[in-house]
Design a protein around this motif. Structure first.
Motif, mmCIF file in Angstrom:
data_model
loop_
_atom_site.group_PDB
_atom_site.id
_atom_site.type_symbol
_atom_site.label_atom_id
_atom_site.label_comp_id
_atom_site.label_asym_id
_atom_site.label_seq_id
_atom_site.Cartn_x
_atom_site.Cartn_y
_atom_site.Cartn_z
ATOM 1 N N UNK A 1 0.852 -1.186 0.000
ATOM 2 C CA UNK A 1 0.000 0.000 0.000
ATOM 3 C C UNK A 1 0.887 1.235 0.000
ATOM 4 N N UNK A 2 0.272 2.392 -0.259
ATOM 5 C CA UNK A 2 0.997 3.646 -0.168
ATOM 6 C C UNK A 2 1.385 4.275 -1.491
ATOM 7 N N UNK A 3 1.110 3.582 -2.576
ATOM 8 C CA UNK A 3 1.436 4.147 -3.871
ATOM 9 C C UNK A 3 0.516 5.309 -4.215
ATOM 10 N N UNK A 4 0.852 6.018 -5.295
ATOM 11 C CA UNK A 4 0.023 7.126 -5.717
ATOM 12 C C UNK A 4 0.725 7.998 -6.728
ATOM 13 N N UNK A 5 0.156 9.176 -6.935
ATOM 14 C CA UNK A 5 0.698 10.150 -7.875
ATOM 15 C C UNK A 5 1.385 11.259 -7.087
ATOM 16 N N UNK A 6 2.611 11.589 -7.467
ATOM 17 C CA UNK A 6 3.370 12.615 -6.762
ATOM 18 C C UNK A 6 4.183 13.403 -7.780
ATOM 19 N N UNK A 7 4.433 14.666 -7.477
ATOM 20 C CA UNK A 7 5.261 15.479 -8.368
ATOM 21 C C UNK A 7 6.739 15.160 -8.159
ATOM 22 N N UNK A 8 7.513 15.409 -9.181
ATOM 23 C CA UNK A 8 8.965 15.219 -9.079
ATOM 24 C C UNK A 8 9.501 16.030 -7.901
ATOM 25 N N UNK A 9 10.402 15.401 -7.146
ATOM 26 C CA UNK A 9 10.942 16.024 -5.952
ATOM 27 C C UNK A 9 10.188 15.684 -4.687
ATOM 28 N N UNK A 10 9.022 15.073 -4.835
ATOM 29 C CA UNK A 10 8.205 14.727 -3.694
ATOM 30 C C UNK A 10 8.600 13.414 -3.052
ATOM 31 N N UNK A 11 7.801 13.001 -2.059
ATOM 32 C CA UNK A 11 8.089 11.795 -1.298
ATOM 33 C C UNK A 11 6.855 10.916 -1.178
ATOM 34 N N UNK A 12 7.098 9.630 -1.019
ATOM 35 C CA UNK A 12 6.059 8.655 -0.725
ATOM 36 C C UNK A 12 6.650 7.608 0.205
ATOM 37 N N UNK A 13 5.799 7.008 1.026
ATOM 38 C CA UNK A 13 6.239 5.872 1.824
ATOM 39 C C UNK A 13 5.350 4.682 1.503
ATOM 40 N N UNK A 14 5.957 3.643 1.016
ATOM 41 C CA UNK A 14 5.251 2.404 0.734
ATOM 42 C C UNK A 14 5.314 1.489 1.943
ATOM 43 N N UNK A 15 4.244 0.725 2.124
ATOM 44 C CA UNK A 15 4.196 -0.276 3.189
ATOM 45 C C UNK A 15 3.874 -1.630 2.583
ATOM 46 N N UNK A 16 4.358 -2.656 3.222
ATOM 47 C CA UNK A 16 4.066 -4.023 2.805
ATOM 48 C C UNK A 16 3.744 -4.823 4.066
ATOM 49 N N UNK A 17 2.479 -5.196 4.198
ATOM 50 C CA UNK A 17 2.039 -5.974 5.354
ATOM 51 C C UNK A 17 2.101 -7.452 5.026
ATOM 52 N N UNK A 18 2.689 -8.214 5.930
ATOM 53 C CA UNK A 18 2.867 -9.651 5.708
ATOM 54 C C UNK A 18 2.018 -10.449 6.678
ATOM 55 N N UNK A 19 1.551 -11.581 6.210
ATOM 56 C CA UNK A 19 0.877 -12.533 7.089
ATOM 57 C C UNK A 19 1.705 -13.799 7.133
ATOM 58 N N UNK A 20 1.555 -14.553 8.196
ATOM 59 C CA UNK A 20 2.359 -15.756 8.362
ATOM 60 C C UNK A 20 3.288 -15.605 9.543
ATOM 61 N N UNK A 21 3.611 -16.739 10.164
ATOM 62 C CA UNK A 21 4.373 -16.708 11.402
ATOM 63 C C UNK A 21 5.863 -16.528 11.200
ATOM 64 N N UNK A 22 6.320 -16.636 9.954
ATOM 65 C CA UNK A 22 7.768 -16.660 9.720
ATOM 66 C C UNK A 22 8.312 -15.344 9.172
ATOM 67 N N UNK A 23 7.537 -14.284 9.242
ATOM 68 C CA UNK A 23 7.987 -13.006 8.672
ATOM 69 C C UNK A 23 9.347 -12.608 9.203
ATOM 70 N N UNK A 24 9.550 -12.709 10.508
ATOM 71 C CA UNK A 24 10.779 -12.195 11.106
ATOM 72 C C UNK A 24 12.008 -13.001 10.713
ATOM 73 N N UNK A 25 11.829 -14.159 10.110
ATOM 74 C CA UNK A 25 12.976 -14.948 9.678
ATOM 75 C C UNK A 25 13.282 -14.762 8.192
ATOM 76 N N UNK A 26 12.524 -13.906 7.523
ATOM 77 C CA UNK A 26 12.705 -13.665 6.095
ATOM 78 C C UNK A 26 13.438 -12.360 5.835
ATOM 79 N N UNK A 27 14.304 -12.370 4.847
ATOM 80 C CA UNK A 27 14.763 -11.112 4.274
ATOM 81 C C UNK A 27 13.607 -10.534 3.463
ATOM 82 N N UNK A 28 13.562 -9.210 3.376
ATOM 83 C CA UNK A 28 12.482 -8.552 2.642
ATOM 84 C C UNK A 28 13.066 -7.604 1.609
ATOM 85 N N UNK A 29 12.340 -7.443 0.528
ATOM 86 C CA UNK A 29 12.848 -6.582 -0.528
ATOM 87 C C UNK A 29 11.751 -5.841 -1.257
#
Length: 123
Positions: free
Chosen positions: A7-35
């Protein structure tokens, strides 16, 4: 298996900022590398950034170094991509990924993928 929702995508002007989020389900999230990867129309999917399971190590594509920051919260099972000084060439679908190797930061280490969120940067 880790399920990922961006989530967090959208339209922004050049020079602006956005923060994307990625919510995970499952018990093993903390043992995974994320990208984060991205795919622009007519182009191959490309690596953007990655973080090890603890957050202690990160890696970035040269094109985003100094502008993007990846981070994670293992309690919330969420990984973030803070994007600053955005450029029109950053326009793409941004895709979250998880890798079973907790220290693996190479593109080939990632095997679970989200659906992606669109980021559009206008000039």
């Amino acid at each position: 298996q880790v399920q990922l929702v961006e989530s967090g995508g959208g339209l922004v002007q050049a020079g602006g900022s956005l923060r994307l989020s990625c919510a995970a389900s499952g018990r093993t999230f903390s043992s995974h590398a994320m990208g984060w990867f991205r795919q622009a129309p007519g182009k191959e999917r490309e690596f953007v950034a990655a973080v090890t399971w603890s957050g202690s190590r990160t890696d970035y594509a040269d094109s985003v170094k100094g502008r993007f920051t990846i981070s994670r919260d293992n309690v919330k099972k969420t990984v973030y991509l803070q994007m600053n000084s955005l450029k029109p060439e950053d326009t793409a679908v941004y895709i979250c990924a998880a890798g079973a190797n907790p220290y693996g930061l190479r593109a080939g280490d990632f095997g679970s993928w989200g659906q992606g969120t669109q980021v559009t940067v206008s000039s």
